[in-house]
Structures are given as C-alpha cells and as structure tokens.
Scaffold this active site. Structure first.
Site, mmCIF file in Angstrom:
data_model
loop_
_atom_site.group_PDB
_atom_site.id
_atom_site.type_symbol
_atom_site.label_atom_id
_atom_site.label_comp_id
_atom_site.label_asym_id
_atom_site.label_seq_id
_atom_site.Cartn_x
_atom_site.Cartn_y
_atom_site.Cartn_z
ATOM 1 N N LYS A 191 0.817 -1.214 0.000
ATOM 2 C CA LYS A 191 0.000 0.000 0.000
ATOM 3 C C LYS A 191 0.852 1.266 0.000
ATOM 4 O O LYS A 191 2.043 1.251 0.291
ATOM 5 C CB LYS A 191 -0.999 -0.037 1.159
ATOM 6 C CG LYS A 191 -2.092 -1.076 0.897
ATOM 7 C CD LYS A 191 -3.258 -0.993 1.836
ATOM 8 C CE LYS A 191 -4.368 -1.942 1.376
ATOM 9 N NZ LYS A 191 -5.499 -1.974 2.303
ATOM 10 N N ARG A 233 -3.452 -10.366 4.354
ATOM 11 C CA ARG A 233 -3.744 -10.446 2.920
ATOM 12 C C ARG A 233 -2.554 -9.846 2.183
ATOM 13 O O ARG A 233 -2.208 -8.678 2.385
ATOM 14 C CB ARG A 233 -5.029 -9.675 2.611
ATOM 15 C CG ARG A 233 -5.520 -9.828 1.191
ATOM 16 C CD ARG A 233 -6.942 -9.340 1.063
ATOM 17 N NE ARG A 233 -7.129 -8.005 1.602
ATOM 18 C CZ ARG A 233 -8.307 -7.520 1.954
ATOM 19 N NH1 ARG A 233 -9.387 -8.249 1.867
ATOM 20 N NH2 ARG A 233 -8.407 -6.278 2.434
#
Length: 212
Positions: A152, A187
């Site tokens: 991210k 994840r």
C-alpha cells in the site's frame, strides 16, 4: 470506477466455480449482497466486504442466510472520495468504535463468525495507518483481525516513493510483526515469500529438542 453488478458477477462467479472444482478454497470480495450469495453458491467459504455492510443494506442478512464467515472492514465511503473522509480526532478510538457498531449490526443480523479489518489505507493517511498498526491489541479486543497492508501507498511513502512491486519486503516485515501479535490473517501479494517468513517464525517458536 466501480463496475456494474452483471459485470462483477461475470468476472467473479465463474472463477470461483472453476477453482472450487479443483479443490481450491475461495473467498469473495464484494460489496453487493447478490454477488456474495452467488459466490457462496459457487463454492466460496468466506465473504469479505470492504464496506462492512454499509454499501448494501441487504448484505448482512444475506451473509447470515449463507452461514458463512464474514470479514467486516472499517469503511467511510467509496474510493472516489474516501480520502476526504480521513478526518479523526482519535483514529484508533474512532475506528474501534465504528467497527464495534458494525459488529453489533452483524450480531443483530445473526452472522455467527465475524473477522474485523481496520481498513489500512481506506480513508486513512499514512500516520493513521501506522497508529492503527501500533494498536493491533486494541483491535484484537474486538475479535479476530485480518490485516491488509500489502504494497500500500503508505509503505511506498516510507520507502521514498518506491513503486508497489518494490514493497514486498516491507509488507512481509509487517506480516511477521502482526503474526507475532496473533492476528487472524494477513492479505498479501507475495504469498510464497510471506509463507516462507512465517515458517521461519513458527520454527523459532519450537522448543529446543523438539524434532519438528
């Protein structure tokens, strides 16, 4: 841009059917109740909803009817404007409070198994993300936690603007730290690298003299 329901169904449901046919356990990531139900009928064993049931008022009842576990993420709005909603006086307290409200709604709908996701990167600044990562024990007090931080943007910022494909080592470091704190799951994009790192961590925990 969010695709229509028919397009989402055409992209998602046949893939789940094909994978489950060869023994692969699948989850579905959707904000639409009808897609969730169709995916479960196709073989999905978990429903992940980044809106936590807020995008579709029928979602919680639909998931309850399937009997499947549900991942409820902290969410304040769709991706086109979610960063404008990244305004908190106390990000940890507010995220925990808003997740607690969603858990209460899940319980009222009759969903038996719920996992919480703090929504790293969703209506959060980089500082908000780091604050939530430091507060994993508080989040875990709500229930099992799924952490989705892989590649991210806040990691790119930390790494001086490195593109997503260059963020896997940082992601793995976070995954290991989260695993040490007992999170339910992570994840990630680099599945093999993460699994290797977790196997090392697990082996280090084996007592001396244990043949494992």
């Amino acid at each position: 841009m969010r695709v229509g329901e028919s397009v989402e169904a055409a992209r998602v449901v046949p893939v789940i059917e094909a994978l489950t046919a060869v023994g692969v356990r699948c989850s579905v990531d959707t904000m639409r109740s009808e897609i969730a139900v169709a995916a479960v009928r196709a073989g999905a064993v978990l429903v992940n909803d980044v809106s936590g049931g807020l995008a579709d008022p029928q979602m919680l009842d639909a998931v309850a009817a399937t009997g499947m576990p549900y991942v409820v993420m902290h969410w304040r709005g769709h991706s086109n404007d979610m960063q404008s909603r990244a305004v908190y006086d106390d990000v940890v307290g507010e995220v925990c409070g808003e997740l607690a409200d969603r858990l209460a709604a899940c319980a009222a709908a009759g969903i038996a198994s719920v996992v919480v996701d703090p929504g790293i990167g969703f209506a959060k600044t980089a500082d908000h993300n780091w604050a939530l990562l430091r507060a994993l024990p508080r989040l875990q007090a709500l229930g099992p936690v799924l952490l989705g931080s892989s590649r991210k943007a806040f990691l790119g910022t930390l790494l001086d603007g490195r593109p997503p494909q260059g963020r896997d080592a940082a992601t793995t470091a976070l995954s290991l730290l989260a695993a040490e704190q007992g999170v339910w799951g992570v994840r990630v994009h680099d599945v093999v690298g993460t699994c290797d790192a977790l196997r090392v961590l697990a082996r280090l925990r084996v007592p001396d003299g244990d043949p494992r």
